[in-house]
Design an enzyme around this catalytic site. Structure first.
Site, PDB file in Angstrom:
ATOM      1  N   LYS A   9      11.471  -5.440  10.173  1.00  0.00           N
ATOM      2  CA  LYS A   9      10.758  -5.093  11.398  1.00  0.00           C
ATOM      3  C   LYS A   9      11.203  -5.983  12.563  1.00  0.00           C
ATOM      4  CE  LYS A   9       6.699  -3.295   8.966  1.00  0.00           C
ATOM      5  NZ  LYS A   9       5.220  -3.216   8.936  1.00  0.00           N
ATOM      6  N   ARG A 102       5.872 -11.345   2.397  1.00  0.00           N
ATOM      7  CA  ARG A 102       4.805 -11.405   3.399  1.00  0.00           C
ATOM      8  C   ARG A 102       3.979 -12.678   3.233  1.00  0.00           C
ATOM      9  NH1 ARG A 102       3.160  -5.002   2.963  1.00  0.00           N
ATOM     10  NH2 ARG A 102       4.588  -4.205   4.562  1.00  0.00           N
ATOM     11  N   HIS A 115       8.963  -3.232   6.020  1.00  0.00           N
ATOM     12  CA  HIS A 115       8.399  -2.048   5.392  1.00  0.00           C
ATOM     13  C   HIS A 115       9.126  -1.855   4.068  1.00  0.00           C
ATOM     14  CE1 HIS A 115       7.261   2.055   4.512  1.00  0.00           C
ATOM     15  NE2 HIS A 115       8.550   2.264   4.239  1.00  0.00           N
ATOM     16  N   GLU A 126      11.852   8.826   2.379  1.00  0.00           N
ATOM     17  CA  GLU A 126      12.189   7.872   3.451  1.00  0.00           C
ATOM     18  C   GLU A 126      13.700   7.634   3.535  1.00  0.00           C
ATOM     19  OE1 GLU A 126       7.967   5.461   3.694  1.00  0.00           O
ATOM     20  OE2 GLU A 126       9.635   4.481   2.685  1.00  0.00           O
TER      21      GLU A 126
HETATM   22  P1  ADP Z   1       2.273  -1.114   3.904  1.00  0.00           P
HETATM   23  O1  ADP Z   1       3.305  -1.429   4.972  1.00  0.00           O
HETATM   24  O2  ADP Z   1       1.818  -2.372   3.177  1.00  0.00           O
HETATM   25  O3  ADP Z   1       2.711  -0.019   2.956  1.00  0.00           O
HETATM   26  P2  ADP Z   1       0.506   0.765   5.329  1.00  0.00           P
HETATM   27  O4  ADP Z   1       1.408   1.899   4.975  1.00  0.00           O
HETATM   28  O5  ADP Z   1      -0.960   0.935   5.085  1.00  0.00           O
HETATM   29  O6  ADP Z   1       0.936  -0.608   4.652  1.00  0.00           O
HETATM   30  O7  ADP Z   1       0.653   0.476   6.902  1.00  0.00           O
HETATM   31  C1  ADP Z   1       1.893   0.538   7.534  1.00  0.00           C
HETATM   32  C2  ADP Z   1       2.004  -0.600   8.526  1.00  0.00           C
HETATM   33  O8  ADP Z   1       1.036  -0.437   9.558  1.00  0.00           O
HETATM   34  C3  ADP Z   1       1.711  -1.982   7.938  1.00  0.00           C
HETATM   35  O9  ADP Z   1       2.842  -2.560   7.300  1.00  0.00           O
HETATM   36  C4  ADP Z   1       1.282  -2.760   9.159  1.00  0.00           C
HETATM   37  O10 ADP Z   1       2.401  -3.197   9.926  1.00  0.00           O
HETATM   38  C5  ADP Z   1       0.538  -1.710   9.962  1.00  0.00           C
HETATM   39  N1  ADP Z   1      -0.907  -1.730   9.694  1.00  0.00           N
HETATM   40  C6  ADP Z   1      -1.572  -1.194   8.634  1.00  0.00           C
HETATM   41  N2  ADP Z   1      -2.903  -1.414   8.728  1.00  0.00           N
HETATM   42  C7  ADP Z   1      -3.096  -2.094   9.895  1.00  0.00           C
HETATM   43  C8  ADP Z   1      -4.254  -2.618  10.581  1.00  0.00           C
HETATM   44  N3  ADP Z   1      -5.485  -2.482  10.065  1.00  0.00           N
HETATM   45  N4  ADP Z   1      -4.050  -3.298  11.737  1.00  0.00           N
HETATM   46  C9  ADP Z   1      -2.807  -3.424  12.257  1.00  0.00           C
HETATM   47  N5  ADP Z   1      -1.685  -2.949  11.678  1.00  0.00           N
HETATM   48  C10 ADP Z   1      -1.808  -2.297  10.510  1.00  0.00           C
END
Ligand code: ADP
Length: 157
Positions: A9, A102, A115, A126
């Site tokens: 990112k 992380r 990601h 993806e």
């Molecule tokens: P992951 O990346 O762990 O698979 P998600 O798919 O739920 O998680 O979310 C995608 C991305 O969105 C996260 O990596 C994070 O950068 C952002 N994100 C998710 N939930 C939140 C939140 N509550 N507040 C701010 N950013 C968030």
């Protein structure tokens, strides 16, 4: 053998952590099948983060992904999807276990370094979304016998 998608990112690019993060995957024994620097569009991010579209932070998360180019990688190995997710740690950097990417480099829910695809099905979708066929490379990793036992190596090929 599985392939999975990782995006470094903008926070990772800006903080000069690209080499360090890529090195974590290399040291684990994952093989890099593709990598490129891209400035993502709002359109592709809307697809990528479609599961968050009802969330109040949807636009903010997409905008944060466009503050600089990102590095997109395809890593491969036996059970690569699970291996990469385990290395990644939980979404919120403040809760992620030390030793995970992380957990070691992020103190944020949003600015969480990478990601990583969360399932085999998502990974396939993806990879197709972010890579053209000719951008993924197939080559023989010369150290396979040092990374895997014979039976595991069968699963790699
Ligand atoms: P992951 O990346 O762990 O698979 P998600 O798919 O739920 O998680 O979310 C995608 C991305 O969105 C996260 O990596 C994070 O950068 C952002 N994100 C998710 N939930 C939140 C939140 N509550 N507040 C701010 N950013 C968030």
């Amino acid at each position: 053998m599985e392939q999975t998608l990782v995006i470094l990112k903008p926070c990772t690019i800006q903080r000069g952590l690209m080499g360090e993060i890529i090195s974590r995957f290399e040291k684990k024994g994952l093989i890099l099948a593709g990598a490129k620097m891209v400035w993502l569009t709002d359109e592709i991010l809307s697809e990528h983060y479609a599961h968050l579209k009802e969330k109040p932070f949807f636009q903010r998360v997409k905008d944060a992904m466009r503050t600089s180019p990102v590095i997109i990688c395809c890593w491969q190995g036996v059970d690569a999807v699970r291996v990469v997710r385990n290395l990644t740690g939980v979404t919120n950097g403040r809760n992620a276990q030390p030793g995970t990417i992380r957990g070691d480099y992020s103190i944020s829910m949003q600015e969480n370094i990478i990601h990583a695809s969360d399932s085999l099905e998502t990974a396939a979708m993806e990879l197709k979304r972010f890579f053209k066929k000719e951008e993924l490379f197939s080559y023989v990793p010369t150290l396979l016998s040092n990374l895997y036992a014979d039976d595991e190596r069968d699963a790699y090929t």
